[in-house]
Design an enzyme around this catalytic site. Structure first.
Site, mmCIF file in Angstrom:
data_model
loop_
_atom_site.group_PDB
_atom_site.id
_atom_site.type_symbol
_atom_site.label_atom_id
_atom_site.label_comp_id
_atom_site.label_asym_id
_atom_site.label_seq_id
_atom_site.Cartn_x
_atom_site.Cartn_y
_atom_site.Cartn_z
ATOM 1 N N GLU A 91 -10.732 -11.100 5.395
ATOM 2 C CA GLU A 91 -10.026 -12.007 5.995
ATOM 3 C C GLU A 91 -9.885 -11.753 7.468
ATOM 4 O OE1 GLU A 91 -7.161 -12.698 2.292
ATOM 5 O OE2 GLU A 91 -6.314 -11.880 4.135
ATOM 6 N N CYS A 104 -5.880 -11.438 14.062
ATOM 7 C CA CYS A 104 -5.553 -10.054 13.216
ATOM 8 C C CYS A 104 -6.819 -9.758 12.318
ATOM 9 C CB CYS A 104 -4.500 -10.475 12.470
ATOM 10 S SG CYS A 104 -4.085 -9.312 10.873
ATOM 11 N N CYS A 111 -8.523 -1.644 0.119
ATOM 12 C CA CYS A 111 -7.763 -0.649 0.764
ATOM 13 C C CYS A 111 -7.872 0.297 -0.497
ATOM 14 C CB CYS A 111 -6.796 -1.167 1.441
ATOM 15 S SG CYS A 111 -5.609 0.074 2.182
ATOM 16 N N CYS A 115 -0.308 0.381 -1.158
ATOM 17 C CA CYS A 115 1.030 0.153 -0.677
ATOM 18 C C CYS A 115 1.562 -1.026 -1.890
ATOM 19 C CB CYS A 115 1.185 -0.349 0.510
ATOM 20 S SG CYS A 115 0.520 0.858 1.747
ATOM 21 N N CYS A 118 1.962 -4.804 -0.832
ATOM 22 C CA CYS A 118 0.842 -5.363 -0.138
ATOM 23 C C CYS A 118 -0.157 -6.238 -1.110
ATOM 24 C CB CYS A 118 0.124 -4.187 0.812
ATOM 25 S SG CYS A 118 -1.314 -4.899 1.574
ATOM 26 N N CYS A 333 -1.530 -9.902 4.718
ATOM 27 C CA CYS A 333 -2.654 -9.022 4.546
ATOM 28 C C CYS A 333 -3.191 -9.228 3.159
ATOM 29 C CB CYS A 333 -1.988 -7.893 4.725
ATOM 30 S SG CYS A 333 -3.183 -6.350 4.581
HETATM 31 N N1 SAH Z 1 -3.039 -0.549 6.708
HETATM 32 C C1 SAH Z 1 -2.844 -0.714 7.911
HETATM 33 C C2 SAH Z 1 -3.048 -2.377 8.318
HETATM 34 C C3 SAH Z 1 -3.174 -3.279 7.253
HETATM 35 S S1 SAH Z 1 -1.382 -3.920 6.772
HETATM 36 C C4 SAH Z 1 -1.207 -0.765 7.835
HETATM 37 O O1 SAH Z 1 -0.632 -0.321 6.867
HETATM 38 O O2 SAH Z 1 -0.527 -0.707 8.883
HETATM 39 C C5 SAH Z 1 -0.985 -4.419 8.362
HETATM 40 C C6 SAH Z 1 0.724 -4.975 8.448
HETATM 41 O O3 SAH Z 1 1.212 -6.065 7.416
HETATM 42 C C7 SAH Z 1 1.483 -3.692 7.878
HETATM 43 O O4 SAH Z 1 2.482 -3.644 8.796
HETATM 44 C C8 SAH Z 1 2.198 -3.925 6.479
HETATM 45 O O5 SAH Z 1 3.368 -3.365 6.322
HETATM 46 C C9 SAH Z 1 2.151 -5.668 6.591
HETATM 47 N N2 SAH Z 1 2.297 -6.248 5.394
HETATM 48 C C10 SAH Z 1 1.452 -6.205 4.158
HETATM 49 N N3 SAH Z 1 1.551 -6.867 3.320
HETATM 50 C C11 SAH Z 1 2.947 -7.727 3.882
HETATM 51 C C12 SAH Z 1 3.553 -8.766 3.306
HETATM 52 N N4 SAH Z 1 3.270 -9.223 1.858
HETATM 53 N N5 SAH Z 1 4.347 -9.507 4.101
HETATM 54 C C13 SAH Z 1 4.482 -9.074 5.250
HETATM 55 N N6 SAH Z 1 3.936 -8.057 5.728
HETATM 56 C C14 SAH Z 1 3.029 -7.464 5.150
#
Ligand code: SAH
Length: 342
Positions: A91, A104, A111, A115, A118, A333
């Site tokens: 995406e 973005c 990944c 997390c 996520c 994300c």
């Molecule tokens: N792996 C990298 C980049 C991808 S995530 C990282 O962890 O930074 C990019 C951003 O999106 C991160 O700051 C993450 O905390 C945020 N993110 C992921 N899922 C989310 C969600 N459901 N709502 C809001 N922010 C989210």
């Protein structure tokens, strides 16, 4: 197999041209066709000889992803589901703002950092993106924007960019080259979940970019629960790496903090965060968690968000609150790709 034109730096294309008995200045012309005239077809490059066009056609390909789906939010945020040559899905999200247009982009298919909050984590990790697949996202977005200028790039799509280190560094070098996209250093942000040794490696490359770190909790136990990577690279080590990074880097680091109801937005969370920020020259970006179906967390209410912002007010100059963009199109994300896989 043909080589990918989008992963060549001008010097590399020049060397190739010399090796086939062409003049060096052709490299400039080819890059001009690609990066200024936005051409992805060697046959269109009419300032080149027919011979050279044919040769390029047989030696190189663009392999641009196909835009499989496009969702436009009420706030103008547009999310693209892209299909790669091997049918893998990634995406990218275009976020228009008054003065800037931010893209973005993804760095991996899936990944492996997993997390808990996520959407990308619910997908299998398939592979790293190749350099040309990173560049191709920018290329497609610029074409989509037409006359509007793309001003900022953030590696906040699917994947952990620092787990795809070499391709990331090469892609940024191409993006910043004046014969290519010519992005200035402060307009590219690499966001990481905190891959400590790679943060150090990144500083050592001398690459000029902005670094963002997804902190999400300054409490070790809570951060481990949210982000398993924190077991391997605890907050103490992360902090040390950030302080070192800052010594070598031009810009302040941004800490990203996704606010989750009843989890990381209490008084003690704010205190831990203030303490963590104290020793680092950084900014804090607060963002409301974008609800993801099937995950156990909840988004906080407006009042709860406001309360946490107030608790963080002591750090006023360093704190910004990012409006969640594209909530109605599941722009967080990995959300769109997850939907198409499950
Ligand atoms: N792996 C990298 C980049 C991808 S995530 C990282 O962890 O930074 C990019 C951003 O999106 C991160 O700051 C993450 O905390 C945020 N993110 C992921 N899922 C989310 C969600 N459901 N709502 C809001 N922010 C989210």
């Amino acid at each position: 197999m043909t080589k990918k034109i989008l992963e060549l730096l001008p010097t590399e294309l020049t060397n190739y041209l010399i090796s086939i008995g062409e003049k060096e200045y052709r490299a400039k012309q080819i890059f001009n066709w690609i990066y200024n005239k936005r051409s992805s077809d060697f046959n269109e490059m009419t300032s080149l000889s027919e011979n050279l066009r044919e040769r390029l056609n047989s030696d190189f390909s663009f392999n641009l992803p196909i835009i499989e789906q496009k969702s436009i939010s009420q706030d103008g945020t547009t999310k693209y589901l892209l299909s790669l040559a091997d049918d893998a899905k990634i995406e990218m999200v275009l976020i228009p703002n008054e003065k800037k247009n931010t893209l973005c982009i993804s760095s991996q298919v899936g990944c492996f950092r997993k997390c808990e909050f996520c959407a990308t984590a619910t997908l299998e990790f398939t592979r790293n993106l190749e350099t040309y697949e990173i560049i191709a996202q920018v290329f497609l977005a610029i074409n989509e924007l037409k006359e509007t200028k793309l001003t900022n790039l953030v590696f906040m799509g699917m994947g952990e960019p620092l787990d795809n280190f070499d391709n990331l560094v090469k892609a940024i070098n191409i993006m910043q080259h004046d014969l290519c996209f010519n992005f200035s250093p402060r307009r590219i942000t690499v966001s990481t979940s905190g891959v400590v040794p790679k943060i150090t490696d990144l500083a050592d490359t001398g690459l000029k970019i902005k670094l963002a770190v997804s902190l999400n909790s300054a409490n070790q136990t809570k951060r481990e629960e949210l982000m398993p990577i924190s077991k391997k690279y605890p907050l103490t080590e992360l902090k040390k790496a950030l302080i070192d990074f800052r010594k070598k880097a031009s810009y302040r680091i941004t800490l990203e903090y996704v606010m989750i109801k009843d989890f990381n937005i209490g008084k003690e969370d704010a205190n831990a965060l203030i303490k963590f920020m104290g020793d680092i020259s950084c900014k804090l970006n607060l963002i409301k968690w974008n609800a993801v179906n099937g995950l156990k967390y909840e988004a906080p209410s407006g009042n709860e968000v406001e309360r946490f912002r107030k608790l963080m007010n002591v750090q006023k100059s360093a704190v910004t609150f990012r409006r969640s963009r594209g909530e109605d199109i599941e722009a967080a994300c990995g959300q769109l790709a997850a939907k198409n896989v499950h």
